[in-house]
Design a protein around this motif. Structure first.
Motif, PDB file in Angstrom:
ATOM      1  N   TYR A   1       0.834  -1.205   0.000  1.00 36.61           N
ATOM      2  CA  TYR A   1       0.000   0.000   0.000  1.00 36.61           C
ATOM      3  C   TYR A   1       0.868   1.254   0.000  1.00 36.61           C
ATOM      4  O   TYR A   1       0.652   2.173  -0.791  1.00 36.61           O
ATOM      5  CB  TYR A   1      -0.917  -0.005   1.222  1.00 36.61           C
ATOM      6  CG  TYR A   1      -1.619   1.319   1.457  1.00 36.61           C
ATOM      7  CD1 TYR A   1      -2.678   1.716   0.651  1.00 36.61           C
ATOM      8  CD2 TYR A   1      -1.209   2.166   2.476  1.00 36.61           C
ATOM      9  CE1 TYR A   1      -3.306   2.934   0.856  1.00 36.61           C
ATOM     10  CE2 TYR A   1      -1.836   3.382   2.693  1.00 36.61           C
ATOM     11  CZ  TYR A   1      -2.888   3.759   1.882  1.00 36.61           C
ATOM     12  OH  TYR A   1      -3.501   4.962   2.078  1.00 36.61           O
ATOM     13  N   PHE A   2       1.875   1.302   0.879  1.00 35.93           N
ATOM     14  CA  PHE A   2       2.718   2.500   0.966  1.00 35.93           C
ATOM     15  C   PHE A   2       3.674   2.602  -0.226  1.00 35.93           C
ATOM     16  O   PHE A   2       3.973   3.704  -0.688  1.00 35.93           O
ATOM     17  CB  PHE A   2       3.489   2.508   2.299  1.00 35.93           C
ATOM     18  CG  PHE A   2       2.619   2.829   3.480  1.00 35.93           C
ATOM     19  CD1 PHE A   2       2.137   4.115   3.669  1.00 35.93           C
ATOM     20  CD2 PHE A   2       2.254   1.850   4.381  1.00 35.93           C
ATOM     21  CE1 PHE A   2       1.321   4.419   4.745  1.00 35.93           C
ATOM     22  CE2 PHE A   2       1.439   2.137   5.464  1.00 35.93           C
ATOM     23  CZ  PHE A   2       0.967   3.433   5.645  1.00 35.93           C
ATOM     24  N   TYR A   3       4.142   1.457  -0.744  1.00 36.10           N
ATOM     25  CA  TYR A   3       4.943   1.505  -1.964  1.00 36.10           C
ATOM     26  C   TYR A   3       4.106   2.021  -3.135  1.00 36.10           C
ATOM     27  O   TYR A   3       4.595   2.750  -3.998  1.00 36.10           O
ATOM     28  CB  TYR A   3       5.506   0.121  -2.295  1.00 36.10           C
ATOM     29  CG  TYR A   3       6.831  -0.170  -1.635  1.00 36.10           C
ATOM     30  CD1 TYR A   3       7.930   0.659  -1.839  1.00 36.10           C
ATOM     31  CD2 TYR A   3       6.995  -1.276  -0.801  1.00 36.10           C
ATOM     32  CE1 TYR A   3       9.148   0.390  -1.239  1.00 36.10           C
ATOM     33  CE2 TYR A   3       8.211  -1.549  -0.192  1.00 36.10           C
ATOM     34  CZ  TYR A   3       9.282  -0.714  -0.417  1.00 36.10           C
ATOM     35  OH  TYR A   3      10.482  -0.978   0.176  1.00 36.10           O
ATOM     36  N   TYR A   4       2.824   1.622  -3.168  1.00 38.49           N
ATOM     37  CA  TYR A   4       1.954   2.082  -4.242  1.00 38.49           C
ATOM     38  C   TYR A   4       1.713   3.583  -4.138  1.00 38.49           C
ATOM     39  O   TYR A   4       1.679   4.289  -5.157  1.00 38.49           O
ATOM     40  CB  TYR A   4       0.625   1.329  -4.172  1.00 38.49           C
ATOM     41  CG  TYR A   4      -0.206   1.479  -5.428  1.00 38.49           C
ATOM     42  CD1 TYR A   4       0.202   0.900  -6.617  1.00 38.49           C
ATOM     43  CD2 TYR A   4      -1.387   2.203  -5.416  1.00 38.49           C
ATOM     44  CE1 TYR A   4      -0.544   1.036  -7.771  1.00 38.49           C
ATOM     45  CE2 TYR A   4      -2.143   2.338  -6.562  1.00 38.49           C
ATOM     46  CZ  TYR A   4      -1.718   1.750  -7.736  1.00 38.49           C
ATOM     47  OH  TYR A   4      -2.456   1.893  -8.871  1.00 38.49           O
ATOM     48  N   LEU A   5       1.555   4.104  -2.894  1.00 36.10           N
ATOM     49  CA  LEU A   5       1.437   5.551  -2.706  1.00 36.10           C
ATOM     50  C   LEU A   5       2.686   6.261  -3.226  1.00 36.10           C
ATOM     51  O   LEU A   5       2.595   7.287  -3.905  1.00 36.10           O
ATOM     52  CB  LEU A   5       1.241   5.872  -1.216  1.00 36.10           C
ATOM     53  CG  LEU A   5      -0.139   5.635  -0.615  1.00 36.10           C
ATOM     54  CD1 LEU A   5      -0.146   6.046   0.854  1.00 36.10           C
ATOM     55  CD2 LEU A   5      -1.211   6.398  -1.364  1.00 36.10           C
ATOM     56  N   LEU A   6       3.850   5.700  -2.881  1.00 41.62           N
ATOM     57  CA  LEU A   6       5.107   6.293  -3.349  1.00 41.62           C
ATOM     58  C   LEU A   6       5.172   6.301  -4.871  1.00 41.62           C
ATOM     59  O   LEU A   6       5.558   7.296  -5.491  1.00 41.62           O
ATOM     60  CB  LEU A   6       6.296   5.511  -2.785  1.00 41.62           C
ATOM     61  CG  LEU A   6       6.706   5.823  -1.347  1.00 41.62           C
ATOM     62  CD1 LEU A   6       7.699   4.784  -0.866  1.00 41.62           C
ATOM     63  CD2 LEU A   6       7.311   7.210  -1.244  1.00 41.62           C
ATOM     64  N   GLY A   7       4.806   5.141  -5.472  1.00 43.96           N
ATOM     65  CA  GLY A   7       4.847   5.066  -6.923  1.00 43.96           C
ATOM     66  C   GLY A   7       3.937   6.088  -7.576  1.00 43.96           C
ATOM     67  O   GLY A   7       4.303   6.727  -8.565  1.00 43.96           O
ATOM     68  N   SER A   8       2.741   6.293  -7.006  1.00 47.72           N
ATOM     69  CA  SER A   8       1.807   7.275  -7.554  1.00 47.72           C
ATOM     70  C   SER A   8       2.370   8.686  -7.444  1.00 47.72           C
ATOM     71  O   SER A   8       2.252   9.503  -8.364  1.00 47.72           O
ATOM     72  CB  SER A   8       0.468   7.183  -6.820  1.00 47.72           C
ATOM     73  OG  SER A   8      -0.104   5.905  -6.990  1.00 47.72           O
TER      74      SER A   8
END
Length: 655
Positions: A124-131
């Motif tokens: 979830y937090f990696y996906y936020l970073l990627g976005s």
């Protein structure tokens, strides 16, 4: 570890009537001592946090918390998560909390949850970073390189060891390209150029091109040390990765050189506590090297000690730890201690099941597919909105021009010309919408086929490593029991062991059939040829294979689906047709289309017009439909059956 003082950290500020510059100076001092004197750095951060909390200085609380969270990362991940959430709460509630502040907290949370084995939270937090990175909201190029490096390592570790698909490789390549673009914005060109060597090494490591991986890893260490910008943790992780590449290629002597270098770093009393977490995993790497050197007793002793030490840290069971139990079992088996080998093998199987990558891969696939389809849906909505606006504009202007046309023929002519142009524009918009809808349909089809391929890969891996491991464990158990039974019963045990061995061979063959290695390595034509040759040698039906034209690269998902269609047709011939001979023919045409012919001289099919019943052809029809292909069946009683398939190039996925 990535360490950087963000803009504004050194300013003297006045909040609530208190001088806060001394607190910010404490945080700066701590950052300068993180590698050289970590214990002193922690003292400064703790002092800054206490002073900030006492004076109500939220910015000091947030900055000190995030830096302390990084300090505890690895040795106390629960503490890291607690501090990162405190910092994130302060950043979100205050106007001075920038996107980069929040991204730093997101990165620490992603890494900490990953180390704890909580992959959903980590993703979830990696996906936020990627976005955030994809949106271009983070302007600090050094931080951008660090984030893209972490994202790459997360994806590599998540899917490492499975059959890499096109989307998986595409995602990793995108992160590497983004990191390279960010590095070019770093003012110091040497700093920027060398900062991406690590991520390039990780990329080649992930796709198992170990020579290239080592080249970039070594360049990273050399260049960063020359620039005096190589932190202790990153140096250890790079040396660790180099050693791992050698062990992946069964070169333990070379690996030991880098393992020894890491251990020398760990002897520094100032860094022992700071690096304890990493040193534990170095012991696992050492044990693997000892096993490859056939020093089985030394490997077992080291693994037993490190397993106990790791339990004290509360760390979750990572891939390295699960693999260590398999190494321990194999070492005991090599030494003839089947009882201990069986115990270690059972622990390995239990942990392997708990660490199955299926859920993690499916979760990330859902995120990627959802993201891709959402982007196309958004683009489609914009196109429709544009078309609606054009229609509304046309309607209003038509009323106006209709009135004007009563007064002047010239205006009518102008209106006609203008309207024709707008009609062309509308047709173009409608064509774009149709094209986009077709792309979405193909995207969803590709996602469905990729999901099926991943499921087959998982089943093959479960058969080989799961049930295969159980059969191996049962065989060792019987070996152990045979030593204790009377001599007159030994023959029965020998027969049982032989049956277990045959079952293992059949199981490995079943796993191979799920995902044929020849198909992945050499392509469709070679895989079909090998399959026909194998069945022809075992049965009463002689199966010949022919291939014409230059084989085109269709794509792994389509290759596998077409292979399954041919496999099902040949299986039906052997099972039902009573044929003496059969022929499979692939014809790769110059326009990239593919035609397939499967014929036999058997008893033929019923002439009732219902080919979907009787020979189990429903699956074949469904698979052909998935690829938008065509299937024609010709059969005559007593004279055999022919299947003729066509696939057009526009229906294939692009390479």
């Amino acid at each position: 570890m990535f360490i950087k003082i963000l803009p504004g950290y050194g300013q003297a500020e006045k909040e609530s009537g208190m001088d806060t510059s001394s607190i910010l100076r404490l945080i700066e001092k701590a950052m300068g001592l993180t590698d050289k004197s970590p214990d002193q750095a922690l003292q400064y951060l703790d002092e800054a946090l206490k002073k900030s909390a006492k004076t109500g200085f939220d910015k000091g609380v947030a900055l000190a918390s995030i830096k302390m969270g990084k300090w505890y990362f690895g040795s106390n991940n629960d503490k890291s998560i607690q501090l990162a959430r405190i910092a994130l709460d302060k950043f979100e509630k205050n106007t001075w909390g920038t996107v980069e502040h929040k991204a730093e907290a997101h990165l620490l949370l992603a890494e900490s949850y990953d180390e704890k084995g909580q992959t959903d939270s980590s993703a979830y937090f990696y996906y936020l970073l990627g976005s955030e990175m994809e949106a271009g909201n983070i302007n600090d190029p050094e931080f951008a390189v660090a984030v893209f490096t972490k994202l790459t390592i997360f994806w590599v570790n998540l899917d490492y060891g499975s059959v890499s698909n096109k989307e998986y490789l595409k995602t990793i390549r995108r992160f590497v390209e983004k990191a390279n673009a960010a590095a070019k914005k770093i003012t110091d060109q040497e700093d920027g150029r060398s900062s991406v060597y690590f991520i390039q090494g990780a990329y080649y490591h992930g796709i198992r091109q170990f020579d290239s991986a080592r080249y970039f890893y070594k360049r990273y260490i050399d260049e960063r040390e020359r620039l005096k910008k190589l932190g202790v943790q990153r140096k250890i992780s790079t040396l660790f990765n180099i050693a791992d590449t050698y062990l992946q290629q069964d070169e333990p002597d070379e690996a030991m050189k880098y393992i020894s270098e890491i251990k020398e770093i760990g002897k520094d009393p100032a860094k022992t506590k700071y690096l304890a977490f990493y040193i534990t995993f170095i012991d696992f790497l050492t044990a693997k090297a000892l096993y490859q050197q056939k020093q089985y007793a030394a490997a077992i002793a080291l693994l037993s000690r490190t397993h106990e030490e790791l339990k004290k840290t509360g760390s979750h069971f990572r891939n390295e730890i699960v693999e260590s139990y398999k190494i321990s079992a194999d070492s005991y088996e090599a030494m003839g201690n089947y009882k201990k080998a069986l115990e270690q093998k059972n622990i390995y199987l239990e942990l392997y099941d708990s660490l199955s990558k299926k859920d993690k891969i499916d979760m990330i696939s859902r995120l990627e597919v959802r993201y891709g389809i959402a982007e196309k849906d958004k683009e489609l909505a914009l196109q429709k909105l544009t078309l609606t606006e054009v229609n509304n504009s046309n309607r209003n202007k038509n009323f106006l021009l209709a009135g004007i046309s009563l007064f002047a023929f010239l205006i009518v002519v102008i209106f006609a010309l203008w309207r024709n142009r707008n009609v062309s524009t509308q047709k173009l918009q409608l064509q774009k919408i149709d094209n986009l809808q077709q792309k979405i349909k193909i995207e969803r089809l590709n996602a469905s086929i990729a999901g099926e391929q991943k499921e087959r890969t998982r089943m093959a891996r479960e058969l080989h490593d799961g049930i295969g491991g159980l059969i191996s464990a049962a065989k060792m158990n019987f070996e152990l029991a045979r030593k204790k039974i009377p001599q007159e019963s030994a023959g029965d045990f020998t027969d049982g062991l032989k049956l277990l061995e045959e079952a293992g061979i059949e199981l490995r063959q079943a796993a191979h059939n799920l995902i044929p290695e020849t198909l992945l390595q050499e392509g469709l034509s070679a895989a079909v040829a090998a399959y026909c040759e194998r069945l022809s040698s075992k049965g009463t039906t002689t199966i010949s294979f022919q291939s014409f034209g230059e084989q085109q690269h269709i794509g792994p998902s389509y290759d596998l689906t077409i292979y399954r269609i041919i496999q099902e047709l040949v299986h039906n011939i052997i099972k039902h047709a009573r044929a003496k001979t059969a022929m499979v023919q692939l014809n790769f045409h110059p326009d990239n289309s593919l035609s397939i012919t499967v014929e036999d001289d058997g008893i033929g099919m019923k002439q009732d017009g219902d080919h979907a019943d009787g020979m189990g052809l429903k699956n074949i029809h469904n698979r052909v439909k998935e690829l938008n292909g065509s299937l024609e069946i010709k059969s005559e009683t007593g004279k055999g059956t022919g299947f003729y398939l066509e696939f057009q190039p526009e229906n294939f996925e692009t390479a």
